[in-house]
Design a protein around this motif. Structure first.
Motif, PDB file in Angstrom:
ATOM      1  N   GLN A   1      67.218  33.354   9.636  1.00 44.10           N
ATOM      2  CA  GLN A   1      67.365  33.439   8.107  1.00 44.10           C
ATOM      3  C   GLN A   1      66.144  34.087   7.706  1.00 44.10           C
ATOM      4  OE1 GLN A   1      68.295  29.784   6.774  1.00 44.10           O
ATOM      5  NE2 GLN A   1      66.323  28.949   6.709  1.00 44.10           N
ATOM      6  N   TRP A   2      65.084  33.857   7.906  1.00 43.20           N
ATOM      7  CA  TRP A   2      63.959  34.455   7.275  1.00 43.20           C
ATOM      8  C   TRP A   2      63.711  35.995   7.710  1.00 43.20           C
ATOM      9  CZ3 TRP A   2      61.674  31.634   3.949  1.00 43.20           C
ATOM     10  CH2 TRP A   2      61.955  30.381   4.069  1.00 43.20           C
ATOM     11  N   ASN A   3      64.151  36.372   8.823  1.00 45.56           N
ATOM     12  CA  ASN A   3      64.054  37.891   9.262  1.00 45.56           C
ATOM     13  C   ASN A   3      65.414  38.381   8.420  1.00 45.56           C
ATOM     14  OD1 ASN A   3      61.890  37.937  10.828  1.00 45.56           O
ATOM     15  ND2 ASN A   3      63.063  37.406  12.663  1.00 45.56           N
ATOM     16  N   CYS A   4      66.223  37.990   8.190  1.00 45.31           N
ATOM     17  CA  CYS A   4      67.285  38.462   7.520  1.00 45.31           C
ATOM     18  C   CYS A   4      66.954  38.749   5.974  1.00 45.31           C
ATOM     19  CB  CYS A   4      68.831  37.642   7.495  1.00 45.31           C
ATOM     20  SG  CYS A   4      70.035  38.296   7.148  1.00 45.31           S
ATOM     21  N   MET A   5      66.410  37.734   5.350  1.00 43.64           N
ATOM     22  CA  MET A   5      65.759  37.784   4.018  1.00 43.64           C
ATOM     23  C   MET A   5      64.666  38.813   3.839  1.00 43.64           C
ATOM     24  SD  MET A   5      67.834  36.001   2.208  1.00 43.64           S
ATOM     25  CE  MET A   5      67.004  36.180   0.813  1.00 43.64           C
ATOM     26  N   ARG A   6      63.913  38.784   4.985  1.00 43.63           N
ATOM     27  CA  ARG A   6      62.938  39.874   4.990  1.00 43.63           C
ATOM     28  C   ARG A   6      63.461  41.234   4.886  1.00 43.63           C
ATOM     29  NH1 ARG A   6      59.865  36.377   8.939  1.00 43.63           N
ATOM     30  NH2 ARG A   6      58.331  35.333   7.624  1.00 43.63           N
ATOM     31  N   TYR A   7      64.313  41.607   5.745  1.00 43.15           N
ATOM     32  CA  TYR A   7      65.115  42.727   5.815  1.00 43.15           C
ATOM     33  C   TYR A   7      65.719  43.246   4.604  1.00 43.15           C
ATOM     34  CZ  TYR A   7      67.861  46.557   7.876  1.00 43.15           C
ATOM     35  OH  TYR A   7      68.505  47.897   8.425  1.00 43.15           O
ATOM     36  N   PHE A   8      66.366  42.266   3.977  1.00 41.12           N
ATOM     37  CA  PHE A   8      66.867  42.292   2.715  1.00 41.12           C
ATOM     38  C   PHE A   8      66.248  42.620   1.514  1.00 41.12           C
ATOM     39  CE2 PHE A   8      68.561  40.533  -1.241  1.00 41.12           C
ATOM     40  CZ  PHE A   8      69.554  41.423  -1.617  1.00 41.12           C
ATOM     41  N   SER A   9      64.996  41.926   1.498  1.00 37.89           N
ATOM     42  CA  SER A   9      63.875  42.018   0.550  1.00 37.89           C
ATOM     43  C   SER A   9      63.265  43.203   0.647  1.00 37.89           C
ATOM     44  CB  SER A   9      62.831  41.136   0.750  1.00 37.89           C
ATOM     45  OG  SER A   9      61.619  41.300   0.350  1.00 37.89           O
ATOM     46  N   MET A  10      63.080  43.923   1.872  1.00 31.38           N
ATOM     47  CA  MET A  10      62.485  45.391   1.920  1.00 31.38           C
ATOM     48  C   MET A  10      63.329  46.298   1.419  1.00 31.38           C
ATOM     49  SD  MET A  10      59.421  45.018   3.053  1.00 31.38           S
ATOM     50  CE  MET A  10      59.030  43.410   2.315  1.00 31.38           C
ATOM     51  N   MET A  11      64.484  46.365   1.836  1.00 34.91           N
ATOM     52  CA  MET A  11      65.668  47.215   1.407  1.00 34.91           C
ATOM     53  C   MET A  11      65.798  47.095  -0.092  1.00 34.91           C
ATOM     54  SD  MET A  11      68.897  47.320   4.059  1.00 34.91           S
ATOM     55  CE  MET A  11      69.213  45.760   3.745  1.00 34.91           C
ATOM     56  N   SER A  12      65.736  45.986  -0.777  1.00 34.28           N
ATOM     57  CA  SER A  12      65.577  46.016  -2.206  1.00 34.28           C
ATOM     58  C   SER A  12      64.563  46.497  -2.811  1.00 34.28           C
ATOM     59  CB  SER A  12      65.955  44.757  -2.836  1.00 34.28           C
ATOM     60  OG  SER A  12      65.173  43.696  -2.352  1.00 34.28           O
ATOM     61  N   LEU A  13      63.263  46.408  -2.169  1.00 35.12           N
ATOM     62  CA  LEU A  13      61.975  46.758  -2.575  1.00 35.12           C
ATOM     63  C   LEU A  13      61.883  48.348  -2.518  1.00 35.12           C
ATOM     64  CD1 LEU A  13      58.881  46.414  -3.278  1.00 35.12           C
ATOM     65  CD2 LEU A  13      58.389  46.578  -0.706  1.00 35.12           C
ATOM     66  N   CYS A  14      62.808  48.920  -1.597  1.00 34.73           N
ATOM     67  CA  CYS A  14      62.693  50.511  -1.509  1.00 34.73           C
ATOM     68  C   CYS A  14      63.618  50.868  -2.703  1.00 34.73           C
ATOM     69  CB  CYS A  14      63.371  50.861  -0.037  1.00 34.73           C
ATOM     70  SG  CYS A  14      62.492  50.509   1.285  1.00 34.73           S
ATOM     71  N   VAL A  15      64.673  50.166  -2.960  1.00 42.14           N
ATOM     72  CA  VAL A  15      65.549  50.715  -4.048  1.00 42.14           C
ATOM     73  C   VAL A  15      64.895  50.453  -5.534  1.00 42.14           C
ATOM     74  CG1 VAL A  15      67.530  50.152  -5.356  1.00 42.14           C
ATOM     75  CG2 VAL A  15      67.611  50.011  -2.993  1.00 42.14           C
ATOM     76  N   ALA A  16      64.207  49.514  -5.566  1.00 41.95           N
ATOM     77  CA  ALA A  16      63.393  49.371  -6.780  1.00 41.95           C
ATOM     78  C   ALA A  16      62.158  50.380  -6.821  1.00 41.95           C
ATOM     79  CB  ALA A  16      62.836  48.058  -6.832  1.00 41.95           C
ATOM     80  N   THR A  17      61.640  50.881  -5.771  1.00 40.75           N
ATOM     81  CA  THR A  17      60.649  52.042  -5.728  1.00 40.75           C
ATOM     82  C   THR A  17      61.151  53.200  -6.281  1.00 40.75           C
ATOM     83  OG1 THR A  17      59.222  50.838  -4.087  1.00 40.75           O
ATOM     84  CG2 THR A  17      58.746  53.145  -4.513  1.00 40.75           C
ATOM     85  N   ILE A  18      62.305  53.433  -5.694  1.00 40.83           N
ATOM     86  CA  ILE A  18      63.069  54.764  -5.788  1.00 40.83           C
ATOM     87  C   ILE A  18      63.476  54.917  -7.321  1.00 40.83           C
ATOM     88  CG2 ILE A  18      65.128  56.110  -5.138  1.00 40.83           C
ATOM     89  CD1 ILE A  18      64.892  54.935  -2.462  1.00 40.83           C
ATOM     90  N   PHE A  19      64.095  53.726  -7.983  1.00 44.20           N
ATOM     91  CA  PHE A  19      64.683  53.833  -9.145  1.00 44.20           C
ATOM     92  C   PHE A  19      63.736  53.373 -10.165  1.00 44.20           C
ATOM     93  CE2 PHE A  19      68.418  53.981  -6.853  1.00 44.20           C
ATOM     94  CZ  PHE A  19      69.175  54.996  -7.271  1.00 44.20           C
ATOM     95  N   GLU A  20      62.370  53.182  -9.995  1.00 41.40           N
ATOM     96  CA  GLU A  20      61.292  52.868 -10.930  1.00 41.40           C
ATOM     97  C   GLU A  20      61.480  53.776 -12.301  1.00 41.40           C
ATOM     98  OE1 GLU A  20      58.432  51.820 -12.927  1.00 41.40           O
ATOM     99  OE2 GLU A  20      58.866  50.919 -11.240  1.00 41.40           O
TER     100      GLU A  20
END
Length: 166
Positions: A90-109
């Motif tokens: 579950q920790w790796n799953c959350m890290r993966y999701f978190s990194m994907m949402s971080l990428c989206v947040a960066t793109i749509f800054e």
């Protein structure tokens, strides 16, 4: 041994991510979006490392799927699905999701989208529908009525909140 060193390095990398995220996306974005060079550099660095992490994790996931290295996980009690071993934790799953949402947040800054800098007459209308707005006056850019900005919750703020929690 090797596993302990790997674990510590892995945790330190994610601690650095957390620090960069807090500085770039939260500290430099308290009540209004900060489009200074420092804030943009922090966000770009964080997003770039996030993208690199997503690419590495995706490559590992694809390799595990091809080799059949999967585990069965229970979701909502009865629903069982096969996941790659990396996402079985579950920790790796959350890290993966978190990194994907971080990428989206960066793109749509909002700093990347000059068309989001609305004219004076559009500020109130945009705030009413939940957009973060920035008022532009000639070459001097300053935020409109602070109540419009600080009381507005949009999809980007929600995304940052989810990224921070994950």
């Amino acid at each position: 041994g090797f596993a302990k060193k790997y674990f510590v390095i892995f945790q330190l990398v994610y601690a650095v991510f957390l620090g960069l995220f807090i500085l770039g996306f939260l500290e430099y974005n308290k009540e209004e979006a900060d489009c200074s060079q420092t804030a943009i550099a922090l966000r770009m660095t964080t997003g770039s490392f996030g993208l690199l992490t997503v690419l590495i994790m995706t490559a590992i996931i694809m390799k595990q799927i091809r080799k059949g290295q999967t585990v069965k996980q229970n979701f909502f009690g009865k629903m069982r699905i096969l996941l790659p071993r990396l996402l079985g934790n579950q920790w790796n799953c959350m890290r993966y999701f978190s990194m994907m949402s971080l990428c989206v947040a960066t793109i749509f800054e909002p700093c990347w989208f000059p068309h989001l800098h609305l004219k004076d007459d559009d500020v109130e209308a945009a705030a009413e529908v939940g957009l973060r707005v920035k008022k532009t006056q000639g070459s001097n850019e300053d935020w409109g009525d602070p109540s419009l900005v600080t009381h507005t919750v949009d999809w980007y703020m929600i995304l940052l909140g989810i990224t921070g929690l994950a």
